[in-house]
Design an enzyme around this catalytic site. Sequence first.
Site, mmCIF file in Angstrom:
data_model
loop_
_atom_site.group_PDB
_atom_site.id
_atom_site.type_symbol
_atom_site.label_atom_id
_atom_site.label_comp_id
_atom_site.label_asym_id
_atom_site.label_seq_id
_atom_site.Cartn_x
_atom_site.Cartn_y
_atom_site.Cartn_z
ATOM 1 N N ARG A 1 7.291 40.164 -90.775
ATOM 2 C CA ARG A 1 7.790 40.215 -91.899
ATOM 3 C C ARG A 1 6.202 40.377 -92.967
ATOM 4 O O ARG A 1 6.265 40.268 -94.520
ATOM 5 C CB ARG A 1 7.718 38.497 -92.630
ATOM 6 C CG ARG A 1 8.803 38.711 -91.191
ATOM 7 C CD ARG A 1 10.028 39.427 -91.128
ATOM 8 N NE ARG A 1 10.540 38.745 -90.598
ATOM 9 C CZ ARG A 1 12.114 39.362 -89.884
ATOM 10 N NH1 ARG A 1 12.545 40.800 -91.265
ATOM 11 N NH2 ARG A 1 12.963 38.583 -89.028
ATOM 12 N N GLU B 1 14.123 30.052 -82.270
ATOM 13 C CA GLU B 1 14.330 31.481 -82.147
ATOM 14 C C GLU B 1 13.537 31.757 -80.327
ATOM 15 O O GLU B 1 13.216 33.144 -80.597
ATOM 16 C CB GLU B 1 13.383 32.205 -83.103
ATOM 17 C CG GLU B 1 14.589 32.014 -84.463
ATOM 18 C CD GLU B 1 13.514 32.362 -85.450
ATOM 19 O OE1 GLU B 1 12.716 32.984 -85.664
ATOM 20 O OE2 GLU B 1 14.759 32.415 -86.819
ATOM 21 N N ASP C 1 15.823 29.054 -94.806
ATOM 22 C CA ASP C 1 14.621 30.307 -93.911
ATOM 23 C C ASP C 1 14.463 30.761 -95.133
ATOM 24 O O ASP C 1 14.421 31.777 -95.560
ATOM 25 C CB ASP C 1 15.405 31.151 -93.138
ATOM 26 C CG ASP C 1 14.082 31.179 -92.723
ATOM 27 O OD1 ASP C 1 12.949 31.042 -92.837
ATOM 28 O OD2 ASP C 1 14.173 32.500 -91.136
ATOM 29 N N GLU D 1 6.061 24.016 -96.122
ATOM 30 C CA GLU D 1 5.068 25.226 -94.957
ATOM 31 C C GLU D 1 6.274 26.436 -96.344
ATOM 32 O O GLU D 1 7.232 26.037 -96.302
ATOM 33 C CB GLU D 1 6.222 25.667 -94.155
ATOM 34 C CG GLU D 1 5.914 27.160 -93.775
ATOM 35 C CD GLU D 1 6.140 27.126 -92.296
ATOM 36 O OE1 GLU D 1 6.738 26.594 -91.631
ATOM 37 O OE2 GLU D 1 6.343 28.940 -91.952
ATOM 38 N N GLU E 1 9.422 38.888 -98.014
ATOM 39 C CA GLU E 1 10.838 38.768 -96.577
ATOM 40 C C GLU E 1 12.679 38.800 -97.365
ATOM 41 O O GLU E 1 13.110 39.138 -97.572
ATOM 42 C CB GLU E 1 9.988 37.602 -95.654
ATOM 43 C CG GLU E 1 11.692 37.734 -94.219
ATOM 44 C CD GLU E 1 11.772 37.667 -93.250
ATOM 45 O OE1 GLU E 1 10.452 36.300 -93.260
ATOM 46 O OE2 GLU E 1 12.485 37.375 -92.651
ATOM 47 N N TRP F 1 23.104 34.177 -88.056
ATOM 48 C CA TRP F 1 22.450 35.163 -87.875
ATOM 49 C C TRP F 1 23.504 35.881 -88.465
ATOM 50 O O TRP F 1 22.993 37.136 -89.431
ATOM 51 C CB TRP F 1 21.788 35.899 -86.840
ATOM 52 C CG TRP F 1 20.412 34.979 -86.480
ATOM 53 C CD1 TRP F 1 19.533 34.058 -86.978
ATOM 54 C CD2 TRP F 1 19.331 35.869 -84.942
ATOM 55 N NE1 TRP F 1 18.873 33.978 -86.090
ATOM 56 C CE2 TRP F 1 18.320 34.559 -85.801
ATOM 57 C CE3 TRP F 1 20.137 36.642 -84.229
ATOM 58 C CZ2 TRP F 1 17.839 34.780 -83.986
ATOM 59 C CZ3 TRP F 1 18.573 36.380 -83.563
ATOM 60 C CH2 TRP F 1 17.261 35.361 -83.529
HETATM 61 C C1 BDP Z 1 12.202 33.821 -89.873
HETATM 62 C C2 BDP Z 1 11.454 35.463 -89.761
HETATM 63 C C3 BDP Z 1 10.881 35.141 -88.772
HETATM 64 C C4 BDP Z 1 10.139 34.108 -88.439
HETATM 65 C C5 BDP Z 1 10.362 33.099 -88.869
HETATM 66 C C6 BDP Z 1 9.506 32.003 -88.280
HETATM 67 O O1 BDP Z 1 12.979 35.844 -90.190
HETATM 68 O O2 BDP Z 1 10.700 36.951 -88.634
HETATM 69 O O3 BDP Z 1 9.531 34.678 -86.808
HETATM 70 O O4 BDP Z 1 11.269 33.050 -89.890
HETATM 71 O O5 BDP Z 1 9.382 30.931 -89.560
HETATM 72 O O6 BDP Z 1 12.506 34.034 -91.889
HETATM 73 O O7 BDP Z 1 8.982 31.042 -87.416
#
Ligand code: BDP
Length: 701
Positions: free
Chosen positions: A161, A284, A358, A380, A386, A536
């Site tokens: 990102r 993830e 997110d 955070e 992104e 997603w």
């Molecule tokens: C999402 C992003 C991904 C990150 C994830 C995170 O798309 O690339 O790894 O957050 O915060 O928004 O771990």
Amino acid sequence: DNGYKLWLGYSKVTGRQLTDTYRQQLRYLIFPAASVQLNAARAELLTGLNAMLDLKPAEVKDIKGGQTVVVGTPQSLKALAITVPDSIGKEGYLIKKTLINKNQCILIVGNTDVGVLYGVFNFLKLIQTHRSINELNIADRPRLMYRVLDHWDNLNRTVERGYAGSSIWNWHKLPDIIDQRYIDYARANASVGINGSVVNNVNADALILSHEYLLKIKALADVFRTYGIRIYLSVKFSSPIELGGLKTADPLDPEVKKWWADKADEIYRYIPDFGGFLVKANSEGQPGPQRYGRSHADGANMLADALGPHHGIVMWRAFVYDNKVPDDRFKQAYNEFKPLDGKFEDNVIIQVKNGPIDFQPREPFHPLFGAMPNTPLMMEFQLTQEYLGFSTHLVYEAPLFAECLQADTYRYGKGTTVSRIIKGDFNRKLITGMTGVANIGSDLNWCGHPFAQANWYAFGRLAWNPDQSPANIAADWLRMTFNNDESFLSPVKKIMLQSRENTVNYMAPLGLHHIMGQSTHYGPGPWVDNAGRPDWNATYYHRADSVGVGFDRTNKGSDALAQYAPEVEANWGNLKSCPDEYLLWFHHLSWTYKMRSGRTLWDDVVWHYYAGVESVKQMGGAWDKLRGKTDPERFAEVKQLMALQLKEATTWRDACVLYFQTFSKMPIGPGYPKPEHDLAYYKNMKFYYVPGIGGNNYMTN
Ligand code: BDP
């Protein structure tokens, strides 16, 4: 101006009178510097004064004729018997006009060397922003303890990102080559009070803990230390297997515990002030304690025990959601972490994204804020854009940050803002912090877009004091980065303050969220319905159908609203009080629903998309009028970027309006230009290269 110098360009002060008043008051300097930090502060002060005022103050040992700047700590200034108030704490500073032995002096003092460094940067800021120094009495201190940038940088130098080139860490040449960038990076951070840096991606590679990499990390830590910055590492929970050859990474396994404790000991041998670990676990596809039937607390506490003897901390992320859990993704972090309140070691801080999904262009605040009274929560934010147009769109993010920080959680009655929660106002025992996912890369100007630097700057300022105003921060940044000319400042400040709302409008107005292109997150993708996981898919979030659009999160729907305090639930749950901004976050409404504007929901959706593009056009027009008011390089670069932003904003608008129209079956009102292409065209747009997808396979895990 290529932008490399960030907000530390120290441009020459213009205007004879102003220059003279500064010079007169800065004739002499007393600044004994026996430590690396004091030395760095001294060098910065001399560089700044020289560049801005052509001034080299005479260095003296005693105060003779007044007009002396006196800089240091009570210890470094022992001979002068200076006292510094305890109230400014370990990292605070005092800048004060005072009489010493009847002589006029300016004191820049702190209880520690790093406090002095912050004081010097803030004193220089006064001159950079052309403030008067005739009367000074500034006492300031950070409101949060851990003020950290997170780099999502991979070891192959791609940046997840990242939209500003490749990673600034040249792992190949480290530890032998110390790039000047590392030093300038640390200076810039210190100038806004950032005191920590996580140098590698949360989707971590176990290799970062190998002996070879630790030597590279040590080299960076040595640079950072001079500027009061501690280094942290993202660690992979399964490192004991990958790196240590163990059969398990079970946090309760004695061998696993020992492996981490030994690793921590090794790290601290190289880096005595190592900050600690950042962990993305069971998220993830990343490994974590749940693989072994253990909780997030078990995992975090095991690492906390390894770091504790060395005073390191664990930043454990609450960004967890699982497509196997048959519940609204919105609710999952809360459901997972709330029951663990009070179960973490004192040196664990839970890192919570500002919103429940997110980093979307607009999110309601995360319901965990205020819900874990006995657990430190670290904010955070994401600086890298992104979900905000990458580094081609001008989006000043401070209003987004402030909106979250000033949101009222009502957890301890009215006025319980998120800011007060993260400052630990309701539990003084907790450690506190804020982190920002960095937007920094190898581009000459660091952040890709000249205005993206403002987001790095604003993050630092808000991490220092979360209650500062985005407008003041923008004004300071503009003055320091460009110039102090009011006829430039005021229109550009206006552009900045409006910019985030513009982007919300042309991307995801009225509470729409997560409707961008699949996995790349580039451009519009409201039609995405075949991603690897249902959660997603864009269709999961907007739920458009022939009746209407939006995600019902009231008690008739997923009931996510029940995770907030009753006042918040009532406010957002009720259509009469729910602000338009959050409407489709919480309600599924019919296309003909009558909005506050008097328009139907459909017409209002269309109105917002068109208004967003219109304001980008206006922004471009306003910028055009400023030709000659700043350097030609950045003027031209921003002009081009704005043209590209307009093009992309138009694509967003047309694609989204056409897509939602397939459900509403209602016309795009008269007076609006028709989209240039049909929906199929937008759906078929192909991008063969999109930056920001790094070497980690987080998407397929
Ligand atoms: C999402 C992003 C991904 C990150 C994830 C995170 O798309 O690339 O790894 O957050 O915060 O928004 O771990």
